[in-house]
Enzyme design. Structure first.
Site, PDB file in Angstrom:
ATOM      1  N   ASN A   1     -19.493   2.590  10.667  1.00 47.00           N
ATOM      2  CA  ASN A   1     -19.030   1.232  10.357  1.00 47.00           C
ATOM      3  C   ASN A   1     -18.694   0.397  11.595  1.00 47.00           C
ATOM      4  O   ASN A   1     -18.548  -0.826  11.491  1.00 47.00           O
ATOM      5  CB  ASN A   1     -17.823   1.288   9.412  1.00 47.00           C
ATOM      6  CG  ASN A   1     -18.219   1.807   8.035  1.00 47.00           C
ATOM      7  OD1 ASN A   1     -19.404   1.913   7.733  1.00 47.00           O
ATOM      8  ND2 ASN A   1     -17.248   2.131   7.208  1.00 47.00           N
TER       9      ASN A   1
ATOM     10  N   ARG B   1     -18.795   8.149   8.465  1.00 41.14           N
ATOM     11  CA  ARG B   1     -18.829   6.756   7.999  1.00 41.14           C
ATOM     12  C   ARG B   1     -17.919   5.858   8.843  1.00 41.14           C
ATOM     13  O   ARG B   1     -18.222   4.684   9.068  1.00 41.14           O
ATOM     14  CB  ARG B   1     -18.478   6.682   6.510  1.00 41.14           C
ATOM     15  CG  ARG B   1     -19.613   7.237   5.644  1.00 41.14           C
ATOM     16  CD  ARG B   1     -19.420   6.964   4.175  1.00 41.14           C
ATOM     17  NE  ARG B   1     -18.397   7.782   3.551  1.00 41.14           N
ATOM     18  CZ  ARG B   1     -18.564   9.034   3.139  1.00 41.14           C
ATOM     19  NH1 ARG B   1     -19.723   9.635   3.302  1.00 41.14           N
ATOM     20  NH2 ARG B   1     -17.565   9.696   2.579  1.00 41.14           N
TER      21      ARG B   1
ATOM     22  N   ILE C   1     -12.564  -5.344   7.667  1.00 46.10           N
ATOM     23  CA  ILE C   1     -11.735  -4.123   7.715  1.00 46.10           C
ATOM     24  C   ILE C   1     -12.196  -3.101   6.666  1.00 46.10           C
ATOM     25  O   ILE C   1     -11.495  -2.819   5.701  1.00 46.10           O
ATOM     26  CB  ILE C   1     -10.236  -4.459   7.531  1.00 46.10           C
ATOM     27  CG1 ILE C   1     -10.015  -5.433   6.354  1.00 46.10           C
ATOM     28  CG2 ILE C   1      -9.662  -5.045   8.818  1.00 46.10           C
ATOM     29  CD1 ILE C   1      -8.547  -5.524   5.917  1.00 46.10           C
TER      30      ILE C   1
ATOM     31  N   TYR D   1       0.825  -1.211   0.000  1.00 47.42           N
ATOM     32  CA  TYR D   1       0.000   0.000   0.000  1.00 47.42           C
ATOM     33  C   TYR D   1       0.864   1.268   0.000  1.00 47.42           C
ATOM     34  O   TYR D   1       0.362   2.345  -0.295  1.00 47.42           O
ATOM     35  CB  TYR D   1      -0.944   0.059   1.219  1.00 47.42           C
ATOM     36  CG  TYR D   1      -1.882  -1.109   1.403  1.00 47.42           C
ATOM     37  CD1 TYR D   1      -2.130  -2.021   0.374  1.00 47.42           C
ATOM     38  CD2 TYR D   1      -2.529  -1.304   2.618  1.00 47.42           C
ATOM     39  CE1 TYR D   1      -2.981  -3.105   0.571  1.00 47.42           C
ATOM     40  CE2 TYR D   1      -3.397  -2.376   2.809  1.00 47.42           C
ATOM     41  CZ  TYR D   1      -3.599  -3.272   1.782  1.00 47.42           C
ATOM     42  OH  TYR D   1      -4.452  -4.330   1.994  1.00 47.42           O
TER      43      TYR D   1
ATOM     44  N   LYS E   1     -12.791   0.381   4.878  1.00 52.27           N
ATOM     45  CA  LYS E   1     -11.967   1.593   4.821  1.00 52.27           C
ATOM     46  C   LYS E   1     -12.866   2.807   4.734  1.00 52.27           C
ATOM     47  O   LYS E   1     -13.859   2.791   4.006  1.00 52.27           O
ATOM     48  CB  LYS E   1     -11.073   1.511   3.574  1.00 52.27           C
ATOM     49  CG  LYS E   1     -10.168   2.679   3.392  1.00 52.27           C
ATOM     50  CD  LYS E   1     -10.285   3.233   1.981  1.00 52.27           C
ATOM     51  CE  LYS E   1     -10.975   4.564   1.977  1.00 52.27           C
ATOM     52  NZ  LYS E   1     -11.337   5.058   0.654  1.00 52.27           N
ATOM     53  N   SER E   2     -12.552   3.842   5.472  1.00 50.44           N
ATOM     54  CA  SER E   2     -13.199   5.135   5.245  1.00 50.44           C
ATOM     55  C   SER E   2     -12.277   6.239   5.727  1.00 50.44           C
ATOM     56  O   SER E   2     -11.468   6.036   6.631  1.00 50.44           O
ATOM     57  CB  SER E   2     -14.547   5.224   5.972  1.00 50.44           C
ATOM     58  OG  SER E   2     -15.153   6.461   5.635  1.00 50.44           O
TER      59      SER E   2
END
Ligand code: A2P
Length: 277
Positions: free
Chosen positions: A243, A239, A231, A52, A233-234
């Protein structure tokens, strides 16, 4: 006020918060900001990977959040550049340096890359890193049952987790059943299938309305009830909070069956016999 996220036990006696923050494809600065918001909201589990390219930003986010290291569950993954005998030693050392920590809670082989045929030797190196305490737990990602069969036949330390692409559209029944039968927890990446048509499915809106929850929350609750770690993502404060706000309602068997109609079949999703890095 920050939410409490329950943890699931791992086969080695450790435990993992059932929902964590996914960080692909965030840049260093995006991920730093997201982690500060996430920790504030109650997240205690962060998932990154060498591939990443954001481990420095993850480390910075952890420091800026003010969370103590022992309150946080941190995962990274080593990709194909670090597969093969002993290559993972340097790979993890470099990750730890970028992250600014002395150990990760979970180290994963990012992809099996069966055509390279090096995941067994990589695993042997992972076992050494585990023994040295640089990786509290070790596991795999994107492994199919055939890959796991080979790994389990050679492993001294069994993998605690298999992190796979998994959502109501990509249900991976065979992989989940294999994990359940072998004490390997299933963890979902892209759990709410971003970029797909999942969240606009009318059935999720209908179910959500009954509980006062959004389609994303219905999907994350589906994961929770199946016993998956997820997992999502935000980078958005609301959000992020949404989540993890999925532990105060319960989907019925009939809701679960309705969600199951969204499956795109057993062959949906990425095929790790031919894909990966
Ligand atoms: P954003 O960062 O703007 O919230 P996945 O982790 O399954 O790949 O999904 C991540 C994507 O889904 C991101 O684009 C993220 O955008 C979006 N997302 C995250 N949480 C929600 C939510 N609760 N509702 C709608 N979209 C969401």
């Amino acid at each position: 006020m920050s939410a409490h996220i329950p943890s699931l036990p791992l086969s080695n006696g450790a435990s993992i918060p059932q929902i964590g923050l996914g960080t692909s494809p965030l840049t260093d600065s995006e991920v730093t900001d997201a982690i500060v918001l996430a920790v504030e909201a109650g997240y205690r589990h962060i998932d990154t990977a060498v591939k990443y390219g954001n481990e420095k930003g993850v480390g910075e986010g952890i420091r800026r959040s003010g969370i103590s290291r022992d309150e946080l569950f941190l995962t990274t993954k080593l990709d194909g550049a670090y597969q093969g005998a002993d290559r993972a030693i340097q790979g993890l050392d470099e990750s730890l340096e970028r992250l600014g920590v002395d150990h990760v809670d979970l180290l994963l082989i990012h992809w099996p890359l069966p055509q390279r045929d090096e995941f067994i030797s990589t695993w042997k190196t992972f076992e050494k890193l585990h023994e040295q305490g640089k990786a509290t737990s070790i596991g795999v990602s994107n492994f199919k049952p055939a890959h796991l069969d080979r790994l389990l036949a050679e492993a001294t330390v069994p993998p605690v987790i298999n992190q796979i692409q998994l959502s109501p559209q990509i249900v991976r029944e065979e992989q989940r059943a294999y994990g359940a039968a072998h004490g390997i927890l299933t963890e979902a990446w892209s759990p709410i299938s971003a970029g797909d048509d999942l969240l606009s499915a009318p059935v999720l809106a209908t179910i959500g309305e009954r509980y006062g929850k959004t389609p994303a929350q219905v999907v994350l609750r589906w994961h929770v009830q199946l016993g998956n770690v997820a997992i999502p993502k935000s980078t958005n404060r609301d959000r992020l909070a949404q989540n993890i706000d999925v532990f105060d309602f319960e989907l019925t068997e009939s809701d679960m069956a309705d969600i199951a109609t969204l499956s795109k079949g057993p062959d949906a999703g990425v095929d790790s016999d031919v894909s990966g890095h």
